[in-house]
Scaffold this active site. Sequence first.
Site, PDB file in Angstrom:
ATOM      1  N   ASP A   1       0.821  -1.225   0.000  1.00  0.00           N
ATOM      2  CA  ASP A   1       0.000   0.000   0.000  1.00  0.00           C
ATOM      3  C   ASP A   1       0.849   1.267   0.000  1.00  0.00           C
ATOM      4  OD1 ASP A   1      -2.620  -1.308   0.209  1.00  0.00           O
ATOM      5  OD2 ASP A   1      -1.943  -1.887   2.200  1.00  0.00           O
TER       6      ASP A   1
ATOM      7  N   HIS B   1      -4.017  -1.816  -6.215  1.00  0.00           N
ATOM      8  CA  HIS B   1      -3.277  -0.611  -6.573  1.00  0.00           C
ATOM      9  C   HIS B   1      -4.291   0.463  -6.937  1.00  0.00           C
ATOM     10  CE1 HIS B   1       0.607  -2.996  -7.704  1.00  0.00           C
ATOM     11  NE2 HIS B   1       0.414  -2.879  -6.412  1.00  0.00           N
TER      12      HIS B   1
END
Length: 426
Positions: A13, A41
């Site tokens: 992340d 993503h």
Amino acid sequence: MNTCAIVGVNWGDEGKGRMVDLVAEDYDIIVRYQGGNNAGHTIVNEYGKFALNLLPSGIFRKSKLNILGNGVVVDLKHLCGEIERVSSTGVQIDEQNLLISDRAIVVMPYHVMLDELEEQRLSDKKYGSTKRGIAPVYGDKYMKKSIMMGELLDRDYIYRHISDIIEFKNLQLKGIYGAKSINIDDMMDYLITYGDRLKNHIHDTGRILRAEAKNDKGILFEAQLGALRDIDFGIYPYTSSSTPLAGYAPIGSGATNVNLSRVIGVSKAYSTCVGEGPFVTEWFGEKAEKLREAGGEYGAATGRPRRVGPFDVVASAYGTTVQGATEIALTKLDVLSYMEKIPVCVAYEIDGKTTTDFPFTPALEKAKPVYMEFEGWKCDISSIRNYDELPKATRDYIEYIERALDCPVTYVSVGAERDEIIIRSK
């Protein structure tokens, strides 16, 4: 050779998707080389805002070839849905710009079942699975009890193969968990329903990549998650079940004869973490909630609130090293603009001793952060595109991180949009 891997140096992340979306312009082929739909993503561009779980982040770039490599595990139903969602916004996705390795492994419905059952069994000792079947499918891969994407092209073969596998899976489901058994007709219906929609995308992508590399085509390798979730070098057992390190990119993509010329390690300007396991700089309460809200810190795949805290030099330096990063992309720097003082963890205290070495998991669970503070800049930096125009306090923060990681910071993200970036030379 024009090759680059974009990888995470932390827990995942970090903003890799936005970096792939940006850098993909300079490459011909974009390859996902590991992982499945257990992480996402987040990308913001002219088509909208997207959370991609399986599609390579270069899919928005016209005339680029996108590949899911042999190291990826493919949830057929999820991928079909993701293709539909992204295509509905006007993005071209067809067999010309999206290929899937015939050696990639298929995530079956029983893998998801087993993942959920095991997390239930573990109860408060769970590893923080996303319950999308990732650990069971990678386990089956190495037990040689998996279906490869290429098998979807031969219905007779796959029927014989899945028959043998189902016998074994039912022993697991019934014997370990007391769960209902599965049958071959349901599994074949699943494979046919979703496999037929993807079969024109399935190719020997390793051969294609190796040939294109000889023709000097630029290849961009995209990783999921980060170094601290690596199965070998991460915070085991609170890791993923694959290898998100740049060194695995040639293997997981099928481009086994290709060397990396660049490795961009991506890190946020602060720390975030989704899932279980030790997280030394974690904040709680109001302080954490303020940072979480400022950064919109919720998992792209699961929606779970991310754990948040200050930048961790010890973890980030370790991640930078194991990734072999040649440069750093520092993302979400603008999020820190509300802070008067910005703490940074510069060392750990373990059993009364101070260390800057990232420790083995049992010691990591006892680690306490040692902080130093930096002056905040208390102004909006999202419109700045020239590094020298940043406030001095902002540049001091970046340059400290650069020295602490012993790696040049070449990209500074000041917003989520593709063009909200400052590019520095090495």
